[in-house]
Write a protein that holds these residues in place. Sequence first.
Motif, mmCIF file in Angstrom:
data_model
loop_
_atom_site.group_PDB
_atom_site.id
_atom_site.type_symbol
_atom_site.label_atom_id
_atom_site.label_comp_id
_atom_site.label_asym_id
_atom_site.label_seq_id
_atom_site.Cartn_x
_atom_site.Cartn_y
_atom_site.Cartn_z
ATOM 1 N N ARG A 52 0.824 -1.212 0.000
ATOM 2 C CA ARG A 52 0.000 0.000 0.000
ATOM 3 C C ARG A 52 0.851 1.251 0.000
ATOM 4 O O ARG A 52 0.371 2.333 -0.301
ATOM 5 C CB ARG A 52 -0.926 -0.005 1.206
ATOM 6 N N GLN A 53 2.090 1.133 0.409
ATOM 7 C CA GLN A 53 3.006 2.270 0.314
ATOM 8 C C GLN A 53 4.393 1.740 -0.007
ATOM 9 O O GLN A 53 4.712 0.581 0.295
ATOM 10 C CB GLN A 53 3.015 3.101 1.613
ATOM 11 N N PRO A 54 5.236 2.570 -0.600
ATOM 12 C CA PRO A 54 6.547 2.075 -1.041
ATOM 13 C C PRO A 54 7.438 1.615 0.101
ATOM 14 O O PRO A 54 8.286 0.755 -0.093
ATOM 15 C CB PRO A 54 7.157 3.281 -1.755
ATOM 16 N N VAL A 92 -0.878 7.323 -12.851
ATOM 17 C CA VAL A 92 -2.334 7.131 -12.928
ATOM 18 C C VAL A 92 -2.691 5.745 -12.387
ATOM 19 O O VAL A 92 -2.066 4.754 -12.765
ATOM 20 C CB VAL A 92 -2.820 7.247 -14.397
ATOM 21 N N HIS A 94 -4.406 3.310 -13.169
ATOM 22 C CA HIS A 94 -5.144 2.960 -14.389
ATOM 23 C C HIS A 94 -6.027 1.729 -14.214
ATOM 24 O O HIS A 94 -6.874 1.444 -15.057
ATOM 25 C CB HIS A 94 -4.174 2.773 -15.561
ATOM 26 N N LYS A 95 -5.840 0.971 -13.144
ATOM 27 C CA LYS A 95 -6.658 -0.228 -12.943
ATOM 28 C C LYS A 95 -7.773 -0.005 -11.922
ATOM 29 O O LYS A 95 -8.256 -0.950 -11.308
ATOM 30 C CB LYS A 95 -5.771 -1.408 -12.513
ATOM 31 N N LEU A 131 0.998 9.139 -6.073
ATOM 32 C CA LEU A 131 2.274 9.811 -5.809
ATOM 33 C C LEU A 131 3.129 8.888 -4.943
ATOM 34 O O LEU A 131 2.732 8.518 -3.838
ATOM 35 C CB LEU A 131 2.011 11.115 -5.050
ATOM 36 N N THR A 132 4.265 8.499 -5.475
ATOM 37 C CA THR A 132 5.138 7.576 -4.742
ATOM 38 C C THR A 132 6.558 8.113 -4.705
ATOM 39 O O THR A 132 7.064 8.601 -5.721
ATOM 40 C CB THR A 132 5.119 6.187 -5.440
ATOM 41 N N ASP A 150 5.178 0.950 -5.183
ATOM 42 C CA ASP A 150 3.876 0.335 -4.882
ATOM 43 C C ASP A 150 2.959 0.409 -6.095
ATOM 44 O O ASP A 150 1.756 0.534 -5.959
ATOM 45 C CB ASP A 150 3.240 1.017 -3.655
ATOM 46 N N ILE A 152 1.701 -1.162 -9.902
ATOM 47 C CA ILE A 152 1.646 -2.437 -10.614
ATOM 48 C C ILE A 152 2.229 -2.284 -12.019
ATOM 49 O O ILE A 152 2.358 -1.167 -12.542
ATOM 50 C CB ILE A 152 0.212 -3.009 -10.681
ATOM 51 N N THR A 155 1.618 0.522 -15.109
ATOM 52 C CA THR A 155 1.092 1.804 -14.603
ATOM 53 C C THR A 155 1.624 2.975 -15.445
ATOM 54 O O THR A 155 2.831 3.116 -15.620
ATOM 55 C CB THR A 155 1.509 1.995 -13.123
HETATM 56 C C1 LIG Z 1 -2.752 2.996 -1.490
HETATM 57 S S1 LIG Z 1 -2.104 3.304 -3.079
HETATM 58 C C2 LIG Z 1 -0.828 4.434 -2.715
HETATM 59 C C3 LIG Z 1 -0.103 4.840 -3.948
HETATM 60 C C4 LIG Z 1 0.818 6.037 -3.747
HETATM 61 N N1 LIG Z 1 1.915 5.748 -2.874
HETATM 62 C C5 LIG Z 1 0.027 7.226 -3.272
HETATM 63 O O1 LIG Z 1 0.075 7.518 -2.075
HETATM 64 O O2 LIG Z 1 -0.633 7.869 -4.066
HETATM 65 C C6 LIG Z 1 -1.199 1.835 -3.450
HETATM 66 C C7 LIG Z 1 -2.124 0.761 -3.933
HETATM 67 O O3 LIG Z 1 -2.648 1.144 -5.189
HETATM 68 C C8 LIG Z 1 -2.878 0.009 -5.986
HETATM 69 N N2 LIG Z 1 -2.293 0.279 -7.291
HETATM 70 C C9 LIG Z 1 -0.984 0.349 -7.628
HETATM 71 N N3 LIG Z 1 -0.845 0.644 -8.918
HETATM 72 C C10 LIG Z 1 -2.108 0.772 -9.416
HETATM 73 C C11 LIG Z 1 -2.639 1.069 -10.703
HETATM 74 N N4 LIG Z 1 -1.857 1.311 -11.741
HETATM 75 N N5 LIG Z 1 -3.987 1.117 -10.838
HETATM 76 C C12 LIG Z 1 -4.798 0.888 -9.794
HETATM 77 N N6 LIG Z 1 -4.360 0.598 -8.559
HETATM 78 C C13 LIG Z 1 -3.035 0.532 -8.378
HETATM 79 C C14 LIG Z 1 -2.216 -1.185 -5.313
HETATM 80 O O4 LIG Z 1 -3.233 -2.010 -4.808
HETATM 81 C C15 LIG Z 1 -1.426 -0.568 -4.172
HETATM 82 O O5 LIG Z 1 -1.509 -1.371 -3.020
#
Ligand SMILES: C[S@@+](CC[C@H](N)C(=O)[O-])C[C@H]1O[C@@H](n2cnc3c(N)ncnc32)[C@H](O)[C@@H]1O
Length: 432
Positions: A52-54, A92, A94-95, A131-132, A150, A152, A155
């Motif tokens: 859920r976070q890096p 983005v 995107h999923k 934002l990571t 974090d 996929i 992305t």
């Molecule tokens: C909680 S978000 C935080 C992302 C970033 N660190 C932020 O704070 O904006 C991280 C989660 O987003 C989901 N995720 C990652 N890449 C994604 C993508 N391209 N499309 C949809 N969900 C995604 C995954 O399930 C991951 O556990």
Amino acid sequence: MTDAVRPSEEPRSPLASTPCGCVKPALETGNILTEPIGYIESCFSAKNGTPRQPTICNLSRACLRIRKSVFNNPEHSVMGLEQFSHVWVLFVFHKNGHLSSKAKVQPPRLNGTKTGIFSTRSPHRPNAIGLTLAKLDKIEGGAIYLSGIDMINGTPVLDIKPYIADYDSPRDLIEPLDELNLQEREPKQKDFSHSINKVDNYEQPQKIEDFRPQYHSTEGKNPEDQTEEKKYLKDKDSTKVKQPLSKCKSSRVDCILERKTNQNKNERQIDLHPPKEGIDSRLSIVEGDAATKENSSGTHHPSSLGISASTIFVPSWVKDSPVTSLDVRFTPHAEMDLERFNSEDEKDVNITSFKYFRSVKEAKCAITAVLAADPRSVYRRKHCQDRLFYFTLDTAHITCWFGDGFAEVLRIKHTDTVKNTVWQCSLQSAPS
Ligand SMILES: C[S@@+](CC[C@H](N)C(=O)[O-])C[C@H]1O[C@@H](n2cnc3c(N)ncnc32)[C@H](O)[C@@H]1O
């Protein structure tokens, strides 16, 4: 209300016209059409099991290749970036399936309690932008190699910016106040605007040493952010890792204020307002020597108490989540499965390689990190306790289950064999 804080008039549509009848360009109204600078190639193939976070998994690796359609010579665009240790990645989600319009969400760390979308890092937000902060491992041509991510695989990335602690971390801007000031806020606002000027003025000449590469050690990090990989590597014979994700199991939503100084940190707490809907909104300030508790001043935001802009605060659910970290176990079968990724047996050659991990030990460490943070959704935690959980990390397809306070890895297959099995199954069941 001063001009500085008055919200500007909202444009009604992307093609809003000016008083003279001209159509405003999209950029002015904020309706831009984005073009990804590249797409992430990552060790996570699906949302399930992606941290859920890096900071959850330092060993998660990715590569971003700047597209030639954006810059003819992608390598020109990353010139100088190698001098930074970390980068912000704007991307983005995107999923997500669709754009979200929910104002309140239930972050997994709150285990079902709702809070406003903008107080979370939830992927389900109106503009689906993530934002990571990632570690920059190396740059080759127009390819940027990252770790601690974090995102996929696939992305779309909108932008990359260097992480500059002086600009991006408020704690480095101003000398911390000697003591918490609970008086009028007015003089403090002056301090704050002064500090903003310091941050935002990109035109100001900079000292030569500002351009030196900055390598920030992880030691300055919050202990919560130290990944379990380190602990795991220290104790390499152990198959069990417990990371204290949560020190406090209560479901209170507190507000922690951290005074980042070089001195010892201790905690002070202030009640901001009375408990509401079972949520105790205490304000904790990490500073001084003794833990004390003060009464509410009736205000709602810590800054209205006159707390300096140098003080960093977050709600305590971010740090002391009611969701505890899990013990992670591997069954002997799973251990054997994992060892096969090391196998030198010729017949295994095609199915033993990792793409991103450098060893079985790294893979095990990453699996442990992902599971210790409990990757399940709130719904799954509550309603699917007896179900198997699957996720993919690099080329490993992992099957596990969750019990009370633990996750157990049952099987680890190479993704190619899983695909083959599915393919064979569908062939067998296909009508002749
Ligand atoms: C909680 S978000 C935080 C992302 C970033 N660190 C932020 O704070 O904006 C991280 C989660 O987003 C989901 N995720 C990652 N890449 C994604 C993508 N391209 N499309 C949809 N969900 C995604 C995954 O399930 C991951 O556990």
